[in-house]
Scaffold this motif. Structure first.
Motif, short mmCIF file in Angstrom:
data_model
loop_
_atom_site.label_atom_id
_atom_site.label_comp_id
_atom_site.label_asym_id
_atom_site.label_seq_id
_atom_site.Cartn_x
_atom_site.Cartn_y
_atom_site.Cartn_z
N ARG A 103 0.81 -1.21 0.00
CA ARG A 103 0.00 0.00 0.00
C ARG A 103 0.84 1.26 0.00
NH1 ARG A 103 0.60 3.82 3.31
NH2 ARG A 103 0.49 2.38 5.08
N CYS A 104 1.93 1.26 0.76
CA CYS A 104 2.80 2.44 0.84
C CYS A 104 3.37 2.79 -0.53
CB CYS A 104 3.91 2.20 1.84
SG CYS A 104 5.03 3.61 2.04
N ALA A 105 3.75 1.78 -1.29
CA ALA A 105 4.31 2.02 -2.63
C ALA A 105 3.30 2.69 -3.53
CB ALA A 105 4.79 0.71 -3.24
N LEU A 106 2.06 2.22 -3.48
CA LEU A 106 1.00 2.83 -4.29
C LEU A 106 0.75 4.26 -3.87
CD1 LEU A 106 -1.34 2.62 -6.35
CD2 LEU A 106 -2.76 1.76 -4.48
N GLN A 107 0.71 4.51 -2.58
CA GLN A 107 0.45 5.85 -2.07
C GLN A 107 1.56 6.81 -2.47
OE1 GLN A 107 -0.41 5.84 2.13
NE2 GLN A 107 -1.02 7.99 2.17
N CYS A 108 2.80 6.36 -2.40
CA CYS A 108 3.92 7.22 -2.78
C CYS A 108 3.90 7.53 -4.27
CB CYS A 108 5.24 6.57 -2.39
SG CYS A 108 5.54 6.52 -0.61
N MET A 109 3.65 6.51 -5.08
CA MET A 109 3.59 6.72 -6.53
C MET A 109 2.51 7.74 -6.88
SD MET A 109 1.61 6.03 -9.39
CE MET A 109 0.61 4.60 -9.01
N GLN A 110 1.33 7.58 -6.29
CA GLN A 110 0.22 8.48 -6.61
C GLN A 110 0.53 9.92 -6.19
OE1 GLN A 110 -3.11 6.51 -4.69
NE2 GLN A 110 -3.62 5.39 -6.56
N ALA A 111 1.26 10.09 -5.09
CA ALA A 111 1.61 11.44 -4.63
C ALA A 111 2.60 12.12 -5.56
CB ALA A 111 2.16 11.38 -3.21
N LEU A 112 3.56 11.35 -6.09
CA LEU A 112 4.61 11.94 -6.94
C LEU A 112 4.20 12.01 -8.41
CD1 LEU A 112 6.24 11.54 -4.36
CD2 LEU A 112 8.13 10.67 -5.75
N LEU A 113 3.19 11.25 -8.80
CA LEU A 113 2.85 11.13 -10.22
C LEU A 113 2.51 12.46 -10.90
CD1 LEU A 113 2.51 9.28 -12.62
CD2 LEU A 113 0.19 8.75 -11.81
N PRO A 114 1.74 13.37 -10.28
CA PRO A 114 1.44 14.63 -10.98
C PRO A 114 2.70 15.39 -11.40
CG PRO A 114 -0.02 14.36 -9.11
CD PRO A 114 1.01 13.27 -9.00
N GLY A 115 3.70 15.43 -10.52
CA GLY A 115 4.95 16.12 -10.86
C GLY A 115 5.71 15.42 -11.97
N MET A 116 5.68 14.10 -11.97
CA MET A 116 6.34 13.34 -13.02
C MET A 116 5.66 13.60 -14.37
SD MET A 116 7.13 9.61 -11.30
CE MET A 116 8.13 9.42 -9.83
N ARG A 117 4.35 13.57 -14.36
CA ARG A 117 3.61 13.79 -15.61
C ARG A 117 3.89 15.19 -16.16
NH1 ARG A 117 -2.06 10.99 -13.87
NH2 ARG A 117 -1.82 9.01 -14.98
N GLU A 118 3.91 16.17 -15.26
CA GLU A 118 4.16 17.55 -15.71
C GLU A 118 5.55 17.68 -16.30
OE1 GLU A 118 4.03 22.15 -13.99
OE2 GLU A 118 3.36 20.46 -12.74
N ALA A 119 6.51 16.97 -15.71
CA ALA A 119 7.89 17.04 -16.19
C ALA A 119 8.11 16.19 -17.43
CB ALA A 119 8.84 16.58 -15.08
N GLY A 120 7.18 15.27 -17.71
CA GLY A 120 7.37 14.35 -18.83
C GLY A 120 8.51 13.39 -18.58
N PHE A 121 8.75 13.12 -17.29
CA PHE A 121 9.88 12.26 -16.91
C PHE A 121 9.63 11.69 -15.53
CE2 PHE A 121 13.73 11.64 -14.45
CZ PHE A 121 14.50 10.85 -15.28
N GLY A 122 9.99 10.43 -15.35
CA GLY A 122 9.91 9.83 -14.02
C GLY A 122 10.63 8.50 -13.97
N ARG A 123 11.14 8.17 -12.82
CA ARG A 123 11.78 6.88 -12.58
C ARG A 123 11.24 6.31 -11.27
NH1 ARG A 123 12.73 7.47 -17.04
NH2 ARG A 123 14.71 7.65 -18.16
N ILE A 124 10.63 5.13 -11.37
CA ILE A 124 10.11 4.44 -10.19
C ILE A 124 10.84 3.11 -10.07
CG2 ILE A 124 8.09 3.45 -9.08
CD1 ILE A 124 6.38 5.35 -10.86
#
Length: 241
Positions: A103-124
């Motif tokens: 659950r923690c992994a999902l919660q962290c991903m969802q919190a960071l995802l908007p910034g990743m999408r805006e940047a057009g870049f992300g590494r998980i």
């Protein structure tokens, strides 16, 4: 890493010790700024203390981490092993493993995802385990670590179009405090684990951190949805090709 990475941040859960601490140290060496969330983060420079088994505390810690701006790299490392035979694995133990390992992994991903999408870049990078393939006394642990691999594959499919990769690492036996608690040094079962490793040694947290470093790199953008086993060869003949 180039100097341009010097202000890029990496969120690392459970980064106060073991694999997480080694990953944070490697991120510093690579030129990133690690942001560590851990229940014992008081000794970590800039660390955020939180019980990540609690969704509300996790949300508070994530809000604090993101107060400094978007974070486009995430290492979901926090986890717990609750060894027990299948008929003795309690529901409380199972729920705790789900909370921390999944659950923690999902919660962290969802919190960071908007910034990743805006940047057009992300590494998980999700820290799973070789135990996802099956291991005695690991009903809750294997189930949640296998679930983490499943989520990784889904995220890779859904997020790739945004320039975001999602990969998992499956450590084998790694010499950490967590490993030693579950596998007491000198015990016959522990020695049997070492004897089963083709390279004839237990891994180190730095072995895993090196793999994390590769997957966090901007140049690793064509690698996603994969599981990299850092296990000294233990999965050969077990994991699918």
């Amino acid at each position: 890493m180039t100097a341009s990475h010097s202000r890029e941040r990496v969120l690392i859960t459970g980064g106060g010790a073991g694999i997480g601490a080694a990953t944070a140290e490697r991120c510093r060496a690579d030129g990133y700024e690690p942001v560590v969330i851990d229940r014992s983060a008081a000794h970590v420079p800039g660390g955020i203390q939180a019980d990540l088994s609690d969704p509300a505390e996790t949300a508070r810690a994530l809000q604090q981490a993101l107060a400094g701006g978007p974070i486009t790299r995430l290492v979901n490392n926090v986890g717990i092993v609750v060894p027990a035979e299948a008929d003795r694995q309690t529901l409380e133990q199972f729920d705790l493993a789900v909370a921390l390992n999944l659950r923690c992994a999902l919660q962290c991903m969802q919190a960071l995802l908007p910034g990743m999408r805006e940047a057009g870049f992300g590494r998980i990078v999700n820290i799973s385990s070789r135990a996802a393939l099956g291991k005695e006394l690991r009903t809750a642990y294997a189930a949640t670590k296998a679930g983490l691999i499943g989520m990784t594959r889904v995220w890779a499919l859904e997020l790739g179009r945004h320039g975001i990769t999602a990969n998992a690492i499956g450590p084998g036996p790694i010499r950490t405090e967590l490993f030693d608690r579950a596998n007491p040094p000198g015990a016959p079962r522990t020695q049997a684990i070492v004897d089963a490793v083709p390279v004839r040694r237990v891994g180190t947290p730095e072995d895993v951190a090196h793999a994390v470093s590769y997957l966090l790199d901007a140049r690793s953008g064509f690698v996603t949805g994969q599981v990299l086993y850092v296990c000294g060869g233990m999965t050969v003949g077990v994991a699918g090709v």
